[in-house]
Motif scaffolding. Structure first.
Motif, PDB file in Angstrom:
ATOM      1  N   SER A  91     -14.731   9.562  -0.106  1.00 54.54           N
ATOM      2  CA  SER A  91     -13.517   9.330   0.672  1.00 54.54           C
ATOM      3  C   SER A  91     -12.336   8.970  -0.215  1.00 54.54           C
ATOM      4  CB  SER A  91     -13.748   8.247   1.720  1.00 54.54           C
ATOM      5  OG  SER A  91     -13.942   6.994   1.121  1.00 54.54           O
ATOM      6  N   ASN A 120      -5.799   1.821   6.170  1.00 50.98           N
ATOM      7  CA  ASN A 120      -5.495   3.121   5.576  1.00 50.98           C
ATOM      8  C   ASN A 120      -4.134   3.148   4.902  1.00 50.98           C
ATOM      9  OD1 ASN A 120      -7.653   5.213   6.079  1.00 50.98           O
ATOM     10  ND2 ASN A 120      -7.549   4.137   8.028  1.00 50.98           N
ATOM     11  N   LEU A 168      -4.334   4.277   1.105  1.00 54.67           N
ATOM     12  CA  LEU A 168      -3.692   5.510   0.622  1.00 54.67           C
ATOM     13  C   LEU A 168      -2.545   5.233  -0.340  1.00 54.67           C
ATOM     14  CD1 LEU A 168      -3.778   7.618   3.891  1.00 54.67           C
ATOM     15  CD2 LEU A 168      -5.174   7.936   1.836  1.00 54.67           C
ATOM     16  N   ALA A 207      -8.989  11.089  -0.022  1.00 53.23           N
ATOM     17  CA  ALA A 207      -7.728  10.433   0.316  1.00 53.23           C
ATOM     18  C   ALA A 207      -6.666  10.739  -0.732  1.00 53.23           C
ATOM     19  CB  ALA A 207      -7.932   8.925   0.436  1.00 53.23           C
TER      20      ALA A 207
END
Length: 81
Positions: free
Chosen positions: A16, A75, A79, A20
């Motif tokens: 992930s 998130n 990110l 990302a």
């Protein structure tokens, strides 16, 4: 079975970070949040199929607030890190 699930979780989680980073480079329109749609539909279907939810009515505002603030907040920091 538990070990298989743990290994799959480890693999999914480890990839992930790379996914990302790639999404952040290629998507600038904010559509990266669409990756949650399959999870939402799948988890919702499982919850409805297995049994009715027995959550007290007074707990729902907190659950909704955690869902709206916790996931996007995580998130956002994830990110941008």
């Amino acid at each position: 079975m538990a070990h298989l699930v743990l290994v799959l979780t480890l693999l999914t989680w480890s990839f992930s970070f790379m996914a990302a980073a790639q999404l952040r480079r290629t998507r600038t329109d904010g559509s990266a949040g669409g990756r949650f749609l399959p999870v939402l539909l799948g988890a919702g279907a499982i919850l409805l199929w297995r049994r009715p939810l027995r959550i007290p009515r007074e707990a729902w505002p907190r659950i909704v607030a955690l869902g709206l603030l916790g996931v996007p907040g995580y998130n956002l920091f994830f990110l941008h890190a």
